[in-house]
Design a protein around this motif. Structure first.
Motif, PDB file in Angstrom:
ATOM      1  N   LEU A 186      11.233  13.300 -41.449  1.00 32.93           N
ATOM      2  CA  LEU A 186      12.151  12.758 -42.445  1.00 32.93           C
ATOM      3  C   LEU A 186      12.644  11.382 -42.010  1.00 32.93           C
ATOM      4  O   LEU A 186      12.652  10.419 -42.795  1.00 32.93           O
ATOM      5  N   ALA A 187      13.039  11.271 -40.755  1.00 28.49           N
ATOM      6  CA  ALA A 187      13.530   9.991 -40.239  1.00 28.49           C
ATOM      7  C   ALA A 187      12.442   8.918 -40.327  1.00 28.49           C
ATOM      8  O   ALA A 187      12.709   7.773 -40.696  1.00 28.49           O
ATOM      9  N   ARG A 188      11.215   9.290 -40.000  1.00 23.68           N
ATOM     10  CA  ARG A 188      10.102   8.335 -40.111  1.00 23.68           C
ATOM     11  C   ARG A 188       9.962   7.829 -41.534  1.00 23.68           C
ATOM     12  O   ARG A 188       9.734   6.637 -41.764  1.00 23.68           O
ATOM     13  N   SER A 246      12.927  17.164 -39.037  1.00 23.11           N
ATOM     14  CA  SER A 246      13.923  16.113 -38.919  1.00 23.11           C
ATOM     15  C   SER A 246      13.296  14.754 -38.580  1.00 23.11           C
ATOM     16  O   SER A 246      13.614  13.724 -39.175  1.00 23.11           O
ATOM     17  N   GLU A 247      12.384  14.754 -37.617  1.00 20.81           N
ATOM     18  CA  GLU A 247      11.812  13.495 -37.168  1.00 20.81           C
ATOM     19  C   GLU A 247      10.889  12.887 -38.223  1.00 20.81           C
ATOM     20  O   GLU A 247      10.831  11.666 -38.374  1.00 20.81           O
ATOM     21  N   ILE A 285      12.221   7.771 -43.973  1.00 22.64           N
ATOM     22  CA  ILE A 285      13.362   6.944 -44.377  1.00 22.64           C
ATOM     23  C   ILE A 285      13.229   5.543 -43.780  1.00 22.64           C
ATOM     24  O   ILE A 285      13.432   4.530 -44.451  1.00 22.64           O
ATOM     25  N   LEU A 286      12.860   5.502 -42.504  1.00 20.03           N
ATOM     26  CA  LEU A 286      12.702   4.206 -41.844  1.00 20.03           C
ATOM     27  C   LEU A 286      11.604   3.394 -42.519  1.00 20.03           C
ATOM     28  O   LEU A 286      11.756   2.189 -42.762  1.00 20.03           O
ATOM     29  N   TYR A 317       9.208   8.824 -22.788  1.00 23.26           N
ATOM     30  CA  TYR A 317       8.561   9.083 -24.074  1.00 23.26           C
ATOM     31  C   TYR A 317       7.513  10.152 -23.848  1.00 23.26           C
ATOM     32  O   TYR A 317       6.833  10.150 -22.823  1.00 23.26           O
ATOM     33  N   ARG A 324      20.319  11.267 -46.277  1.00 28.88           N
ATOM     34  CA  ARG A 324      20.895  11.590 -44.968  1.00 28.88           C
ATOM     35  C   ARG A 324      20.533  13.033 -44.684  1.00 28.88           C
ATOM     36  O   ARG A 324      20.619  13.867 -45.585  1.00 28.88           O
ATOM     37  N   GLU A 325      20.186  13.327 -43.464  1.00 27.32           N
ATOM     38  CA  GLU A 325      19.841  14.705 -43.130  1.00 27.32           C
ATOM     39  C   GLU A 325      21.091  15.585 -43.126  1.00 27.32           C
ATOM     40  O   GLU A 325      22.085  15.197 -42.528  1.00 27.32           O
ATOM     41  N   LYS A 340       4.779   1.269 -29.234  1.00 21.50           N
ATOM     42  CA  LYS A 340       6.090   1.689 -29.718  1.00 21.50           C
ATOM     43  C   LYS A 340       6.486   0.940 -30.991  1.00 21.50           C
ATOM     44  O   LYS A 340       7.620   0.489 -31.142  1.00 21.50           O
ATOM     45  N   ILE A 341       5.498   0.794 -31.860  1.00 19.11           N
ATOM     46  CA  ILE A 341       5.735   0.147 -33.146  1.00 19.11           C
ATOM     47  C   ILE A 341       5.101   1.048 -34.201  1.00 19.11           C
ATOM     48  O   ILE A 341       3.956   1.465 -34.029  1.00 19.11           O
ATOM     49  N   PRO A 342       5.841   1.375 -35.280  1.00 20.39           N
ATOM     50  CA  PRO A 342       5.237   2.219 -36.304  1.00 20.39           C
ATOM     51  C   PRO A 342       3.947   1.590 -36.828  1.00 20.39           C
ATOM     52  O   PRO A 342       3.838   0.367 -36.896  1.00 20.39           O
TER      53      PRO A 342
END
Lengths: 461, 461
Positions: B258-260, B255-256, B262-263, B336, B213-214, B452-454
């Motif tokens: 990191l979120a990428r 932050s972003e 984790i996802l 976006y 968690r951040e 909009k898809i990783p």
């Protein structure tokens, strides 16, 4: 000769022109008084044995009535010791006998009372109550009325009666006059108290425009505003009844009605006109032109049982709030919602939506998903993928497109408009709105609803 | 014979297949070492007089290099007493002489250093530094590097080198590998430290998926997480460098990013595939199909002066954030935004908007105005009327429609994209996006941006 009018001059001129239209003429008033005398003589024999006192109350008695609005409030006050039980048992029976030659309708407040029509011109409510000496012992609005009449007659100077008339007509014009649930606004008594407090129509308007903030707290006695605010918590408009300060005379005023009044007061001071007192019907062609550019749906509700207008309006307003809140919280982006009911035909719900719903049948919008760290994140992504939509991360949070379908909007309306005696709902062809009725009240409502301009403003093109 | 694979089996199989692709073969490594030996012998005579120590650092020395990614970090460490002044005066001059037969490029970190290319296959950075005994006396990344090499060689078991390779390749695959501003992600050293901490690739992935968690706080020493959180306030990812715990080895992680990560870790555990390590290029036809349905504008920025990629990326990211924030706070509803730069051609800004902008040239939307009681209320109403729009009251507040024009969006872009060496901006025909480049990095970016898809997910239709 060039002449520059000051704003004060303009307001004076408008006021005196309006007064010409709203001040009842002597003949009219005499006729009302004569009718009251007749009714009193007809009622007296049936209530003499219990030593009842028959009194005229309301705006005619207080000298604040508007022309053409000469309804009589005839009170039959019974000695306290006979009590409510006697009223319940005897009042309607005796009053009906006394008034048998009129068209009589039985209505309900705290006790049943009679409404009679005379010559299609006058209406009289014949209302029972108890004779009470101290207003602090009153329990109902009926019990308090004699004290209100007495207070206003004592406190209002004769020249201030016209000020009350102006204020009441202004409130009617801008749609905030009346303590009934439909309006949620200012009663005649509150209008009178405001003139007692501030002295004149224009002073009330200035006060409202410049310093009223919700909750508005106004005292005619010596209460501490802080105490009042706590005591009448939840009220938007606090004006303790001078004859019984435990009671808020302005309890009926809803937040939105208060806001409408304040806005109208500001607009009037900025650009005074007769429109505030007698709004012009908007042009149906302009309404229809604007309606072309927006997206709205209209529904007719069924009334499955008769109920008092106040109750039905309460249910309508709950439906209005509930539909809006559900659509809003579920991300359907409702634009505007309102209800209309003429208290005769079926109530209407008007719901306005972003135009995409009407063009494409759905709204395609970005929704904010859960934070990436939450356990909802996976569910959000699965939902996006299952709907063949993507998602993205911004600042720790997921986002994605969603299709919000009109079908779901309609389902939400159907599911949330069965309250009390109201049952959902027949869709109405939007075009039918423009031919449905040409009643002034309806057209004013339709104009405000479609044009999004208060009825007292002229939309200049 | 039917065989059911467990998720563990699947991950093992994928891991071993990926390792086959990313583990450098012996020949390759020997060649790299041989080249290093040659360079060392060529450099030695020019630095012998000052008793310099020539050392190999980086992933080859640590045994964590990826196949085809065999860049050499050759350090020339000068006795401390000669100092930075000597480096400034002598290093480039001497190193250029020693390496005169190679193609040499001068680059800048804390000190200038040389990058040389050998046979179009290997790249070597020849970097000056000071010999320092205690890592706590280091001041720059270069000074610390020898201690990092030493620490990793000591702490990483031989079998864990492959785990580092898997983690690095996964991070590359999902787009979070690299401490440079462009990525804002995890350096090779951080990947190594994570394997030291958790033991294996899959353990790191599980840890990230389940409990990061951040701000993420990870310690290899004994620091108190609460103290670290305060000390490294503002960091998204806190991993004190074990050779110098005052420094956050993960300071570059945004932050972003990191979120990428984790996802991606969660997605991998749910549905492991080779795509996470080597994302497939998306089909340009599908991208073009989706692009038809959305509304976006693309701009090319001019670079008016050469500057380090990190600086330019910093400016690009500021432009990205600024344009989005201005559009958002002024109610233009941006969907976006992203920037792309291959560090060769001109940088691009991609801005996506609600489709209405492309269809009608403007967005027609409800805006929330000021509270009715505020002094802004009159100005809001005047603005509405001056734009031939209405307004309405809801819950004490004014609302109205506004037209948000595409022209204003473009003006905001123009006004907010001149930062540093970047100058705004030539509009690009959206169609040119699809023929502009077929570089893997560009196509992966374009796919993520439009679909909009990783990049690691297969969009199933």
């Amino acid at each position: 000769m060039l002449k520059i009018f000051s704003r004060e001059d303009v307001i004076k001129k408008i006021s005196s022109e309006i007064l010409e239209r709203i001040r009842p003429d002597e003949r009219e008033l005499e006729e009302a008084r004569r009718i009251y005398e007749i009714l009193r003589e007809e009622l007296r024999p049936y209530f003499e044995d219990v030593n009842a006192s028959i009194q005229l109350h309301g705006s005619i008695e207080k000298g604040t009535a508007l022309k053409g609005d000469l309804d009589l409030d005839v009170f039959i006050l019974i000695p306290k010791e006979l009590g409510k039980e006697w009223i319940r048992r005897e009042f309607i029976k005796r009053a009906r006998k006394a008034l048998s030659k009129y068209h009589v309708e039985e209505r309900y407040a705290e006790h049943p009372y009679l409404r009679i029509k005379i010559d299609d011109k006058f209406e009289a409510d014949v209302v029972p109550g108890l004779k009470i000496d101290d207003p602090r012992e009153t329990e109902t609005a009926v019990d308090r009325t004699p004290f209100h009449t007495q207070y206003i007659k004592k406190m209002l100077r004769e020249d201030q009666r016209d000020e009350v008339r102006l204020l009441k007509r202004f409130m009617k014009g801008v749609g905030v006059y009346g303590a009934e649930v439909k309006i949620g606004g200012f009663s005649g008594y509150v209008a009178e108290l405001l003139i007692v407090k501030y002295g004149s129509f224009i002073k009330v308007i200035e006060e409202a425009a410049e310093s009223w903030r919700e909750p508005v707290i106004i005292t005619l006695t010596n209460e501490d505003p802080k105490v009042l605010k706590r005591f009448f918590q939840g009220s938007s408009f606090i004006l303790p009844d001078p004859v019984d300060p435990r009671r808020n005379a302005g309890a009926a005023v809803r937040s939105e009605t208060l806001a409408r009044f304040i806005l109208a007061a500001r607009a009037f001071l900025k650009d005074p006109s007769e429109n505030f007192f007698f709004p012009e019907k908007p042009d149906m062609k302009i309404i229809m032109g604007d309606a072309e550019k927006i997206c709205f749906k209209v529904f007719e509700l069924d009334l499955v049982k008769e109920e008092s207008p106040d109750n039905v309006w309460g249910q309508l307003l709950r439906i209005k709030r509930r539909i809006y809140n559900v659509l809003d919280s579920e991300g359907y982006d409702p634009v505007y919602i309102d209800v209309f009911w003429d208290e005769k035909s079926k109530p209407l719900i008007y719901l306005e939506l972003p135009t995409e719903y009407c063009v494409k049948g759905y709204l395609y919008k970005v929704v904010e998903g859960p934070p990436i760290y939450s356990h909802e994140a996976v569910r959000f992504i699965e939902k996006q993928l299952s709907q063949d939509e993507g998602f993205w991360i911004k600042d720790n949070r997921l986002y994605g497109f969603r299709r919000k379908s009109l079908d779901n909007v309609l389902r939400i309306i159907r599911e949330n408009s069965n309250i009390g005696v109201l049952r959902c709902c027949n869709p109405i062809d939007p075009k039918d709105l423009f031919t449905r009725s040409f009643d002034e009240e309806y057209v004013l409502w339709l104009g405000e609803t479609i044009l999004k301009i208060p009825r007292y403003m002229n939309r200049s093109f």
